[in-house]
Design a protein around this motif. Structure first.
Motif, mmCIF file in Angstrom:
data_model
loop_
_atom_site.group_PDB
_atom_site.id
_atom_site.type_symbol
_atom_site.label_atom_id
_atom_site.label_comp_id
_atom_site.label_asym_id
_atom_site.label_seq_id
_atom_site.Cartn_x
_atom_site.Cartn_y
_atom_site.Cartn_z
ATOM 1 N N LYS A 145 0.789 -1.234 0.000
ATOM 2 C CA LYS A 145 0.000 0.000 0.000
ATOM 3 C C LYS A 145 0.822 1.285 0.000
ATOM 4 N N LYS A 146 2.073 1.246 0.472
ATOM 5 C CA LYS A 146 2.855 2.485 0.432
ATOM 6 C C LYS A 146 3.348 2.805 -0.982
ATOM 7 N N ASP A 174 -1.392 3.024 -4.275
ATOM 8 C CA ASP A 174 -2.538 3.462 -3.495
ATOM 9 C C ASP A 174 -3.863 2.939 -4.030
#
Length: 98
Positions: free
Chosen positions: A31-32, A35
């Motif tokens: 997720k980093k 997105d």
């Protein structure tokens, strides 16, 4: 377990089934960097015959603009599912970095 930058990351998720839990776990792990990932298609078919058949999984994922295809093959369809999803995400990240 996902290896990221040489480190193993273990994430546990639940879902409506094991494939859903795998997808959610991978989403959390990346997720980093990513997105938005929308799973558009998930297709499984047997490549060989018998109870030890090789299963091939194909997925299509979309970010905000493009569609990416990932594939995985394994005698365990859950492993093939993870391979296919990660393959598509890696293609997405490669396209963003080029």
């Amino acid at each position: 377990v996902v290896t990221r930058d040489g480190k193993k990351i273990e994430i546990k998720e639940t879902g409506v089934g094991p494939v859903d839990a795998i997808i959610k776990s991978i989403d959390k792990a990346v997720k980093k960097d990513v997105d938005k990932i929308d799973l558009v298609d998930y297709i499984v078919h047997a490549v060989t015959e018998g109870t030890d058949a090789l299963g091939e999984v194909s997925v299509r994922v979309r970010d905000d603009k493009r569609l990416f295809v990932g594939r995985g093959a394994h005698t365990d369809v859950l492993v093939a599912s993870a391979q296919a999803y990660l393959n598509a995400i890696n293609k997405m990240l490669e396209a963003r970095n080029s």
